[in-house]
Design a protein around this motif. Structure first.
Motif, PDB file in Angstrom:
ATOM      1  N   GLY A  43     -33.603  20.801  26.125  1.00  0.00           N
ATOM      2  CA  GLY A  43     -32.218  20.633  26.545  1.00  0.00           C
ATOM      3  C   GLY A  43     -31.572  21.965  26.898  1.00  0.00           C
ATOM      4  O   GLY A  43     -31.988  23.027  26.410  1.00  0.00           O
ATOM      5  N   ALA A  44     -30.541  21.896  27.715  1.00  0.00           N
ATOM      6  CA  ALA A  44     -29.916  23.117  28.236  1.00  0.00           C
ATOM      7  C   ALA A  44     -29.252  23.978  27.160  1.00  0.00           C
ATOM      8  O   ALA A  44     -29.015  25.172  27.379  1.00  0.00           O
ATOM      9  CB  ALA A  44     -28.898  22.759  29.314  1.00  0.00           C
ATOM     10  N   ALA A  45     -28.941  23.377  26.006  1.00  0.00           N
ATOM     11  CA  ALA A  45     -28.242  24.139  24.965  1.00  0.00           C
ATOM     12  C   ALA A  45     -29.193  24.876  24.018  1.00  0.00           C
ATOM     13  O   ALA A  45     -28.760  25.737  23.254  1.00  0.00           O
ATOM     14  CB  ALA A  45     -27.334  23.206  24.152  1.00  0.00           C
ATOM     15  N   VAL A  46     -30.473  24.533  24.064  1.00  0.00           N
ATOM     16  CA  VAL A  46     -31.406  25.072  23.065  1.00  0.00           C
ATOM     17  C   VAL A  46     -31.511  26.602  23.140  1.00  0.00           C
ATOM     18  O   VAL A  46     -31.363  27.295  22.126  1.00  0.00           O
ATOM     19  CB  VAL A  46     -32.796  24.427  23.206  1.00  0.00           C
ATOM     20  CG1 VAL A  46     -33.781  25.098  22.244  1.00  0.00           C
ATOM     21  CG2 VAL A  46     -32.722  22.928  22.926  1.00  0.00           C
ATOM     22  N   VAL A  47     -31.768  27.136  24.324  1.00  0.00           N
ATOM     23  CA  VAL A  47     -31.971  28.588  24.448  1.00  0.00           C
ATOM     24  C   VAL A  47     -30.710  29.383  24.101  1.00  0.00           C
ATOM     25  O   VAL A  47     -30.761  30.311  23.280  1.00  0.00           O
ATOM     26  CB  VAL A  47     -32.479  28.955  25.858  1.00  0.00           C
ATOM     27  CG1 VAL A  47     -32.480  30.472  26.045  1.00  0.00           C
ATOM     28  CG2 VAL A  47     -33.884  28.409  26.058  1.00  0.00           C
ATOM     29  N   PRO A  48     -29.536  29.043  24.679  1.00  0.00           N
ATOM     30  CA  PRO A  48     -28.343  29.831  24.327  1.00  0.00           C
ATOM     31  C   PRO A  48     -27.959  29.694  22.856  1.00  0.00           C
ATOM     32  O   PRO A  48     -27.482  30.662  22.252  1.00  0.00           O
ATOM     33  CB  PRO A  48     -27.248  29.270  25.241  1.00  0.00           C
ATOM     34  CG  PRO A  48     -27.748  27.958  25.721  1.00  0.00           C
ATOM     35  CD  PRO A  48     -29.229  28.074  25.758  1.00  0.00           C
ATOM     36  N   LEU A  49     -28.189  28.525  22.254  1.00  0.00           N
ATOM     37  CA  LEU A  49     -27.863  28.368  20.842  1.00  0.00           C
ATOM     38  C   LEU A  49     -28.891  29.086  19.965  1.00  0.00           C
ATOM     39  O   LEU A  49     -28.557  29.568  18.877  1.00  0.00           O
ATOM     40  CB  LEU A  49     -27.778  26.886  20.467  1.00  0.00           C
ATOM     41  CG  LEU A  49     -26.525  26.163  20.970  1.00  0.00           C
ATOM     42  CD1 LEU A  49     -26.519  24.698  20.538  1.00  0.00           C
ATOM     43  CD2 LEU A  49     -25.248  26.850  20.472  1.00  0.00           C
ATOM     44  N   GLN A  50     -30.104  29.179  20.433  1.00  0.00           N
ATOM     45  CA  GLN A  50     -31.120  29.923  19.687  1.00  0.00           C
ATOM     46  C   GLN A  50     -30.759  31.407  19.638  1.00  0.00           C
ATOM     47  O   GLN A  50     -30.965  32.081  18.628  1.00  0.00           O
ATOM     48  CB  GLN A  50     -32.489  29.737  20.335  1.00  0.00           C
ATOM     49  CG  GLN A  50     -33.629  30.395  19.556  1.00  0.00           C
ATOM     50  CD  GLN A  50     -34.979  30.000  20.105  1.00  0.00           C
ATOM     51  OE1 GLN A  50     -35.133  29.779  21.309  1.00  0.00           O
ATOM     52  NE2 GLN A  50     -35.967  29.888  19.237  1.00  0.00           N
ATOM     53  N   ALA A  88     -30.506  27.578  13.691  1.00  0.00           N
ATOM     54  CA  ALA A  88     -30.111  26.215  14.068  1.00  0.00           C
ATOM     55  C   ALA A  88     -31.209  25.494  14.842  1.00  0.00           C
ATOM     56  O   ALA A  88     -31.112  24.289  15.072  1.00  0.00           O
ATOM     57  CB  ALA A  88     -28.834  26.242  14.899  1.00  0.00           C
ATOM     58  N   ILE A  89     -32.256  26.213  15.257  1.00  0.00           N
ATOM     59  CA  ILE A  89     -33.323  25.621  16.050  1.00  0.00           C
ATOM     60  C   ILE A  89     -34.493  25.241  15.142  1.00  0.00           C
ATOM     61  O   ILE A  89     -35.046  26.079  14.429  1.00  0.00           O
ATOM     62  CB  ILE A  89     -33.813  26.589  17.146  1.00  0.00           C
ATOM     63  CG1 ILE A  89     -32.629  27.116  17.957  1.00  0.00           C
ATOM     64  CG2 ILE A  89     -34.829  25.892  18.052  1.00  0.00           C
ATOM     65  CD1 ILE A  89     -31.763  26.042  18.593  1.00  0.00           C
ATOM     66  N   VAL A  90     -34.849  23.971  15.172  1.00  0.00           N
ATOM     67  CA  VAL A  90     -35.961  23.456  14.368  1.00  0.00           C
ATOM     68  C   VAL A  90     -36.884  22.658  15.287  1.00  0.00           C
ATOM     69  O   VAL A  90     -36.433  21.722  15.965  1.00  0.00           O
ATOM     70  CB  VAL A  90     -35.453  22.557  13.224  1.00  0.00           C
ATOM     71  CG1 VAL A  90     -36.637  21.989  12.436  1.00  0.00           C
ATOM     72  CG2 VAL A  90     -34.519  23.330  12.301  1.00  0.00           C
ATOM     73  N   ASP A  91     -38.146  23.056  15.326  1.00  0.00           N
ATOM     74  CA  ASP A  91     -39.132  22.368  16.180  1.00  0.00           C
ATOM     75  C   ASP A  91     -38.686  22.299  17.638  1.00  0.00           C
ATOM     76  O   ASP A  91     -38.860  21.282  18.318  1.00  0.00           O
ATOM     77  CB  ASP A  91     -39.424  20.958  15.657  1.00  0.00           C
ATOM     78  CG  ASP A  91     -40.073  20.957  14.282  1.00  0.00           C
ATOM     79  OD1 ASP A  91     -40.812  21.907  13.987  1.00  0.00           O
ATOM     80  OD2 ASP A  91     -39.821  20.010  13.512  1.00  0.00           O
ATOM     81  N   GLU A 119     -18.443  26.260  20.754  1.00  0.00           N
ATOM     82  CA  GLU A 119     -17.727  25.574  21.837  1.00  0.00           C
ATOM     83  C   GLU A 119     -17.877  26.322  23.162  1.00  0.00           C
ATOM     84  O   GLU A 119     -18.014  25.695  24.222  1.00  0.00           O
ATOM     85  CB  GLU A 119     -16.246  25.441  21.487  1.00  0.00           C
ATOM     86  CG  GLU A 119     -15.953  24.406  20.415  1.00  0.00           C
ATOM     87  CD  GLU A 119     -14.467  24.196  20.224  1.00  0.00           C
ATOM     88  OE1 GLU A 119     -13.700  25.173  20.362  1.00  0.00           O
ATOM     89  OE2 GLU A 119     -14.068  23.055  19.940  1.00  0.00           O
ATOM     90  N   ALA A 120     -17.838  27.642  23.102  1.00  0.00           N
ATOM     91  CA  ALA A 120     -17.955  28.453  24.319  1.00  0.00           C
ATOM     92  C   ALA A 120     -19.304  28.242  24.994  1.00  0.00           C
ATOM     93  O   ALA A 120     -19.430  28.357  26.225  1.00  0.00           O
ATOM     94  CB  ALA A 120     -17.760  29.926  23.989  1.00  0.00           C
ATOM     95  N   ILE A 121     -20.309  27.922  24.200  1.00  0.00           N
ATOM     96  CA  ILE A 121     -21.648  27.669  24.749  1.00  0.00           C
ATOM     97  C   ILE A 121     -21.778  26.222  25.237  1.00  0.00           C
ATOM     98  O   ILE A 121     -22.257  25.965  26.353  1.00  0.00           O
ATOM     99  CB  ILE A 121     -22.733  27.959  23.689  1.00  0.00           C
ATOM    100  CG1 ILE A 121     -22.762  29.456  23.355  1.00  0.00           C
ATOM    101  CG2 ILE A 121     -24.104  27.488  24.170  1.00  0.00           C
ATOM    102  CD1 ILE A 121     -23.620  29.797  22.150  1.00  0.00           C
ATOM    103  N   VAL A 122     -21.342  25.291  24.411  1.00  0.00           N
ATOM    104  CA  VAL A 122     -21.612  23.874  24.682  1.00  0.00           C
ATOM    105  C   VAL A 122     -20.666  23.252  25.718  1.00  0.00           C
ATOM    106  O   VAL A 122     -21.096  22.456  26.554  1.00  0.00           O
ATOM    107  CB  VAL A 122     -21.574  23.067  23.361  1.00  0.00           C
ATOM    108  CG1 VAL A 122     -21.719  21.576  23.634  1.00  0.00           C
ATOM    109  CG2 VAL A 122     -22.688  23.540  22.434  1.00  0.00           C
TER     110      VAL A 122
END
Length: 207
Positions: A44-51, A57-60, A83-86
């Motif tokens: 998903g598009a949010a995985v890399v910036p949230l990582q 917060a990233i699991v598997d 919020e700024a990311i999502v």
């Protein structure tokens, strides 16, 4: 002309069920919660910036909502960063929906529509509601949260009376048949008035 209808309400008010009624009636529905799930899933598009922002917060390969919840509990200030990311990613997902949907009426199922100012992008807003006792019973019957957690969520949401007052349509979800009747009336009115300059003031779905 394509009509954009916002659909909102508070937890346990029957919004998801009402969104499904709109879909069954031929409307294309964009679900904000489902969009978040797509963004958080592996790839998903949010995985890399949230990582990059919250590695734990990233699991598997996917965003763990439980891990994210713990991060936010420990550092409430991180919520603004989240919020700024999502939010821009959600906006992009919503735009893709707008560009590809083929229905004459697009329904945007957004729990915090008024809280985030999202009503400005809508042609009209429908708010679902039910009495407080029924709302509480519905939420607690799910078995997914405690009364304390339910109260915490309620505290973060705009009071349902205020949402109802700001909406163009109010849908009482006391029974499924009643909700279906009101949705049908709303769609009939929208389609009858789409060629007119404006809808006018608040309308009762039972009218």
């Amino acid at each position: 002309m394509i009509f954009h209808l916002g659909l909102t309400g508070s937890i346990g008010m029957g919004k998801s069920t009402t969104a499904a009624i709109f879909a069954q009636a031929g409307c294309a529905v964009w679900d904000a919660d489902a969009a978040v799930h797509r963004l958080y899933a592996a790839g998903g598009a949010a995985v890399v910036p949230l990582q990059q922002a919250f590695p734990s917060a990233i699991v598997d390969g996917a965003v763990s909502r439980e891990a994210l919840k713990q991060i936010l509990a420990a550092d409430p200030a991180a919520f603004a960063q989240l919020e700024a990311i999502v939010h821009p990613l959600l906006a992009a997902d919503r735009q893709i929906f707008k560009d590809t949907a083929t229905s004459d009426i697009l329904v945007f199922d957004i729990p915090l529509l008024f809280e985030t100012g999202g009503e400005a992008a809508m042609d009209a807003v429908a708010c679902v509601r039910v009495d407080a006792a029924t709302q509480r019973a519905r939420v607690l019957e799910r078995g997914t949260m405690t009364e304390a957690q339910f109260e915490q969520i309620l505290a973060k949401q705009m009071p349902i009376d205020e949402k109802s007052a700001r909406a163009d349509y109010v849908i009482e979800t006391d029974t499924l048949d009643h909700a279906k009747t009101q949705v049908s009336a709303i769609l009939d009115q929208i389609r009858q008035t789409q060629a007119k300059p404006a809808l006018g003031g608040k309308t009762s779905a039972d009218a």
